[in-house]
Design an enzyme around this catalytic site. Sequence first.
Site, PDB file in Angstrom:
ATOM      1  CG  ASP A   1      20.739   9.823 -24.616  1.00 31.83           C
ATOM      2  OD1 ASP A   1      21.707   9.435 -25.302  1.00 31.83           O
ATOM      3  OD2 ASP A   1      19.567   9.467 -24.821  1.00 31.83           O
TER       4      ASP A   1
ATOM      5  CE  LYS B   1      18.153  11.517 -27.805  1.00 29.06           C
ATOM      6  NZ  LYS B   1      18.187  10.081 -27.419  1.00 29.06           N
TER       7      LYS B   1
HETATM    8  O1  C5P Z   1      21.749   5.678 -19.306  1.00 28.58           O
HETATM    9  P1  C5P Z   1      20.258   5.603 -19.326  1.00 28.58           P
HETATM   10  O2  C5P Z   1      19.666   5.681 -17.939  1.00 28.58           O
HETATM   11  O3  C5P Z   1      19.613   6.537 -20.272  1.00 28.58           O
HETATM   12  O4  C5P Z   1      19.945   4.157 -19.892  1.00 28.58           O
HETATM   13  C1  C5P Z   1      18.791   3.439 -19.578  1.00 28.58           C
HETATM   14  C2  C5P Z   1      19.052   1.966 -19.851  1.00 28.58           C
HETATM   15  O5  C5P Z   1      19.221   1.762 -21.266  1.00 28.58           O
HETATM   16  C3  C5P Z   1      20.303   1.410 -19.224  1.00 28.58           C
HETATM   17  O6  C5P Z   1      20.068   0.972 -17.917  1.00 28.58           O
HETATM   18  C4  C5P Z   1      20.645   0.267 -20.160  1.00 28.58           C
HETATM   19  O7  C5P Z   1      19.832  -0.851 -19.859  1.00 28.58           O
HETATM   20  C5  C5P Z   1      20.216   0.790 -21.507  1.00 28.58           C
HETATM   21  N1  C5P Z   1      21.334   1.399 -22.245  1.00 28.58           N
HETATM   22  C6  C5P Z   1      22.287   0.583 -22.853  1.00 28.58           C
HETATM   23  N2  C5P Z   1      23.338   1.145 -23.530  1.00 28.58           N
HETATM   24  C7  C5P Z   1      23.437   2.488 -23.656  1.00 28.58           C
HETATM   25  C8  C5P Z   1      22.475   3.340 -23.069  1.00 28.58           C
HETATM   26  C9  C5P Z   1      21.433   2.762 -22.371  1.00 28.58           C
HETATM   27  O8  C5P Z   1      22.206  -0.648 -22.753  1.00 28.58           O
HETATM   28  N3  C5P Z   1      24.471   3.007 -24.339  1.00 28.58           N
END
Ligand code: C5P
Length: 275
Positions: free
Chosen positions: A127, A10
């Site tokens: 994602d 991606k």
């Molecule tokens: O959702 P994912 O596990 O990929 O995200 C990892 C971390 O990145 C989350 O725990 C958060 O701290 C941060 N994040 C965020 N806002 C988003 C996506 C991710 O703050 N939209």
Amino acid sequence: MTVKVFAPAKINLALHVTGQRADGYHLLDSLVAFVDVGDQIAASPASQAQSTLAVTGPFADGVPTGADNLVLKAAGLTGIPMDLTLDKRLPPASGIGGGSADAAATLRAAVRLGGKMPDDILSLGADVPVCVSARSARMRGIGDDISPVTLPALHMVLLNPRVPVSTPDVFSALSLKQNAPMEDELPNWPDGLSLADWLAGQRNDLQSAAVKAAPEIAAALTVLALAPGALMVRMSGSGATCFALFETRYKADFAAQQLADSNPWWWIKSASTLP
Ligand code: C5P
């Protein structure tokens, strides 16, 4: 029966951070594309009650195979135990989907084997919803608000300077949490050149925080910008993978080869967007 599902990388062509929710998650406005470089999931109905995971491929080392692997978490949501093999070709923790693309491919494999697409895909990661469709899209909210977008074909070089970057660390290091979104109505780009031109006026708001955490990203961006024919360069996601757009696949292939020759330690691939 074994099904094989491609887990394409991606690419965040633009990634604007437009706010932060009370729970700490950030609001995004991102233009996302998928390319012909990725991991692969092979899945067959499990011989036992629990799903199993084997990891092969150039980046197999360091990928956890225990219950905390996103692939096994995804399998656990589908109600169908599977024997899974992940062919790990994308560098881990690199801003181009990786774990999310693998989780999404696992969900798609489960559906092909008669399982169900779980309701709570977002719980696997912000994602994952966009990776399940694996089609170019505008992604808003925290990753849950997805509108398909038709993009002209793009050709690029992906370059990862082989430093893993922690997504939560980059988000929490952001100095400005509320930036302008993209325009409400995206233009109709007649070709890749006009899209590259438009993208040059957009941003990745995570880029400077990521460069502070991993200065190699600045080197990667400079080297890509100097490649002959590079139209624009940017970091994807929270890094460290960066991309440069080129007018043709031939030009991207040529630049990738030259860059790989002079930087043998870096992960460098030419890629084109999926239709
Ligand atoms: O959702 P994912 O596990 O990929 O995200 C990892 C971390 O990145 C989350 O725990 C958060 O701290 C941060 N994040 C965020 N806002 C988003 C996506 C991710 O703050 N939209």
